[in-house]
Design a protein around this motif. Sequence first.
Motif, mmCIF file in Angstrom:
data_model
loop_
_atom_site.group_PDB
_atom_site.id
_atom_site.type_symbol
_atom_site.label_atom_id
_atom_site.label_comp_id
_atom_site.label_asym_id
_atom_site.label_seq_id
_atom_site.Cartn_x
_atom_site.Cartn_y
_atom_site.Cartn_z
ATOM 1 N N LEU A 31 -16.310 41.156 3.088
ATOM 2 C CA LEU A 31 -15.602 40.925 1.837
ATOM 3 C C LEU A 31 -14.269 41.655 1.807
ATOM 4 O O LEU A 31 -13.298 41.173 1.235
ATOM 5 C CB LEU A 31 -16.468 41.386 0.660
ATOM 6 C CG LEU A 31 -17.731 40.569 0.433
ATOM 7 C CD1 LEU A 31 -18.675 41.293 -0.493
ATOM 8 C CD2 LEU A 31 -17.387 39.215 -0.149
ATOM 9 N N ALA A 32 -14.210 42.834 2.447
ATOM 10 C CA ALA A 32 -13.057 43.701 2.220
ATOM 11 C C ALA A 32 -11.826 43.307 3.020
ATOM 12 O O ALA A 32 -10.720 43.328 2.494
ATOM 13 C CB ALA A 32 -13.430 45.141 2.532
ATOM 14 N N VAL A 33 -11.978 42.946 4.295
ATOM 15 C CA VAL A 33 -10.778 42.796 5.122
ATOM 16 C C VAL A 33 -10.350 41.346 5.290
ATOM 17 O O VAL A 33 -9.410 41.069 6.030
ATOM 18 C CB VAL A 33 -10.968 43.417 6.526
ATOM 19 C CG1 VAL A 33 -11.324 44.877 6.404
ATOM 20 C CG2 VAL A 33 -11.995 42.674 7.321
ATOM 21 N N THR A 34 -11.024 40.408 4.616
ATOM 22 C CA THR A 34 -10.735 39.005 4.901
ATOM 23 C C THR A 34 -9.607 38.440 4.048
ATOM 24 O O THR A 34 -9.645 37.283 3.683
ATOM 25 C CB THR A 34 -11.991 38.145 4.701
ATOM 26 O OG1 THR A 34 -12.544 38.452 3.412
ATOM 27 C CG2 THR A 34 -13.021 38.409 5.753
ATOM 28 N N THR A 35 -8.587 39.246 3.767
ATOM 29 C CA THR A 35 -7.469 38.700 2.989
ATOM 30 C C THR A 35 -6.610 37.771 3.835
ATOM 31 O O THR A 35 -5.845 36.991 3.307
ATOM 32 C CB THR A 35 -6.587 39.822 2.434
ATOM 33 O OG1 THR A 35 -6.340 40.741 3.491
ATOM 34 C CG2 THR A 35 -7.280 40.538 1.298
ATOM 35 N N GLY A 40 -9.232 39.121 9.835
ATOM 36 C CA GLY A 40 -10.592 38.766 10.213
ATOM 37 C C GLY A 40 -10.775 38.884 11.711
ATOM 38 O O GLY A 40 -11.743 39.483 12.190
ATOM 39 N N ILE A 41 -9.812 38.317 12.484
ATOM 40 C CA ILE A 41 -9.929 38.391 13.946
ATOM 41 C C ILE A 41 -9.898 39.834 14.415
ATOM 42 O O ILE A 41 -10.721 40.260 15.235
ATOM 43 C CB ILE A 41 -8.778 37.591 14.615
ATOM 44 C CG1 ILE A 41 -8.940 36.107 14.300
ATOM 45 C CG2 ILE A 41 -8.771 37.814 16.110
ATOM 46 C CD1 ILE A 41 -7.915 35.238 14.972
ATOM 47 N N THR A 145 -13.370 35.286 10.286
ATOM 48 C CA THR A 145 -12.084 34.615 10.450
ATOM 49 C C THR A 145 -12.036 33.368 9.571
ATOM 50 O O THR A 145 -11.015 33.074 8.938
ATOM 51 C CB THR A 145 -11.851 34.229 11.926
ATOM 52 O OG1 THR A 145 -12.058 35.382 12.729
ATOM 53 C CG2 THR A 145 -10.454 33.704 12.145
ATOM 54 N N LEU A 146 -13.165 32.656 9.495
ATOM 55 C CA LEU A 146 -13.238 31.480 8.631
ATOM 56 C C LEU A 146 -12.975 31.859 7.170
ATOM 57 O O LEU A 146 -12.160 31.232 6.481
ATOM 58 C CB LEU A 146 -14.622 30.833 8.767
ATOM 59 C CG LEU A 146 -14.922 29.682 7.798
ATOM 60 C CD1 LEU A 146 -14.105 28.457 8.176
ATOM 61 C CD2 LEU A 146 -16.398 29.345 7.760
ATOM 62 N N ILE A 147 -13.650 32.930 6.713
ATOM 63 C CA ILE A 147 -13.446 33.362 5.325
ATOM 64 C C ILE A 147 -11.994 33.788 5.117
ATOM 65 O O ILE A 147 -11.357 33.418 4.121
ATOM 66 C CB ILE A 147 -14.409 34.517 4.974
ATOM 67 C CG1 ILE A 147 -15.861 34.044 5.118
ATOM 68 C CG2 ILE A 147 -14.162 35.021 3.573
ATOM 69 C CD1 ILE A 147 -16.869 35.146 5.060
ATOM 70 N N GLY A 148 -11.443 34.529 6.080
ATOM 71 C CA GLY A 148 -10.048 34.963 5.984
ATOM 72 C C GLY A 148 -9.102 33.786 5.942
ATOM 73 O O GLY A 148 -8.137 33.754 5.162
ATOM 74 N N PHE A 175 -7.278 34.643 -5.043
ATOM 75 C CA PHE A 175 -8.097 34.476 -3.841
ATOM 76 C C PHE A 175 -7.821 35.525 -2.780
ATOM 77 O O PHE A 175 -8.659 35.761 -1.923
ATOM 78 C CB PHE A 175 -7.930 33.068 -3.261
ATOM 79 C CG PHE A 175 -8.846 32.088 -3.929
ATOM 80 C CD1 PHE A 175 -10.134 31.906 -3.483
ATOM 81 C CD2 PHE A 175 -8.420 31.386 -5.039
ATOM 82 C CE1 PHE A 175 -10.991 31.031 -4.123
ATOM 83 C CE2 PHE A 175 -9.267 30.508 -5.682
ATOM 84 C CZ PHE A 175 -10.556 30.335 -5.226
ATOM 85 N N VAL A 176 -6.639 36.148 -2.787
ATOM 86 C CA VAL A 176 -6.455 37.254 -1.840
ATOM 87 C C VAL A 176 -6.771 38.585 -2.508
ATOM 88 O O VAL A 176 -6.726 39.622 -1.874
ATOM 89 C CB VAL A 176 -5.028 37.295 -1.227
ATOM 90 C CG1 VAL A 176 -4.889 36.211 -0.186
ATOM 91 C CG2 VAL A 176 -3.959 37.168 -2.278
ATOM 92 N N MET A 177 -7.092 38.554 -3.801
ATOM 93 C CA MET A 177 -7.529 39.782 -4.456
ATOM 94 C C MET A 177 -9.059 39.875 -4.367
ATOM 95 O O MET A 177 -9.727 38.961 -3.896
ATOM 96 C CB MET A 177 -7.065 39.796 -5.912
ATOM 97 C CG MET A 177 -5.561 39.972 -6.037
ATOM 98 S SD MET A 177 -4.962 39.472 -7.641
ATOM 99 C CE MET A 177 -5.736 40.687 -8.684
#
Lengths: 237, 193
Positions: A31-35, A40-41, A145-148, A175-177
């Motif tokens: 949840l945290a880094v997928t902005t 993600g990668i 990566t998909l979520i990001g 969505f990026v928050m």
Amino acid sequence: MKEGSAAERLYNGLIKENPTLVIVLGMCPTLAVTTSAMNGIGMGLSTTVVLALSNLFISLLRNIIPDKIRIPAFIVIIATFVTMVDMLMEGFTPALYTQLGIYIPLIVVNCIILGRAEAYAYSNGPASSFFDGVGMGLGFTCAITLIGFIRELIGSGAVFGMPLGNLSDFTPTIFVMAPGAFFVLATIIAVRAKIIDNIEKKKGERLPVKHTDEDGIDCATCSARATCSGHMGTEQQ
Amino acid sequence: MTFASILGIMIMSMLINNVVLSQFLGICPFLGVSKKVDTASGMGAAVIFVITIASVIAALIYTFILDPLGLSYLNTIVFILVIAALVQFVEMFLKKCIPSLYSALGVFLPLITTNCAVLGVVLLNVQEDYNILESVVNGLATAVGFAIAIIILAGLREKMKYNDIPKPIQGMPLVMFTSGLMAIAFCGFSGLK
């Protein structure tokens, strides 16, 4: 595919027991880094490195580590590799390092890693443990990566950091928050549940997918059962 | 060091940067142990207890051992071991000396070792260069923020239990949508800055 072979382990981690989407583990970094997709990668690959190497070493040391203190021993091995990855990223990819920040040292407490150490590496040979780590790590990488990708596209109108025209003028920043992370992951899990539900209906029988508690977490067979903090609360209720 | 700066840290880490809803630490217990308000409060209390003690111990170790010796690259390894040992020790101590508190918090204590909120707070304290007092205040406030979030979520889930929810959204997706809406509400606190 032969049980324990490299290909079987990779398939298992990527598709069959995908740690993020199927077992729902390691939610914090998910949840945290997928902005963005790049984050993600980056997070996925650094976790993969730690996972593969710690699996390899735990498997090599499995006959030496006494059973009673295995969890502290696992934690020390994992923390060592995390510290190494942390230093290497600070030196070679400073931009990504700043982006991921506190979540790099927190790879230590990612339940996927301790879960695989306990469930697989501690009772299997070094080669298949290594590929188990690589497979699980890549499964995690693909999922986040998909979520990001989705969050970056909807939230900031870009694909892998490349803006799509002036799309970003119209995109909902939410969505990026933080809230966007919950919404995207919830939607993905719900869509997956719907697809499985449809397949079951078509076949007219229940697929032997998994027996979950009412939260959708499969605690009884979850690989991180011994170390994860979620299940005890649900069981005692 | 003024009272205002302490109050600032408290509001910052309790509401504005809420540990679960904006920093995503401690998501597993947040989603897993939030079915009933009773158990959620128990978990919240146990987390407050452990994070506060862990912040004190880790701040002492960092200030008097790791930092003077230039060993700060060992932070992650040392802190995770200290937290794991601390949780075990607290559990044994409570069982022996304060049985009433143990019976209230006991079942939650072992779950907290792998709660990333504990390690996260301790690492953030170091990263933000907080002194010992500030670390403790930050730890306490963060943990109270966790307790607030998990108790609110448990309250919402108790209410939603009897609603008619479409099957694919039942369970985890519903909890996440609810948390997302809570996160939007908590975004409002950023106006306090």
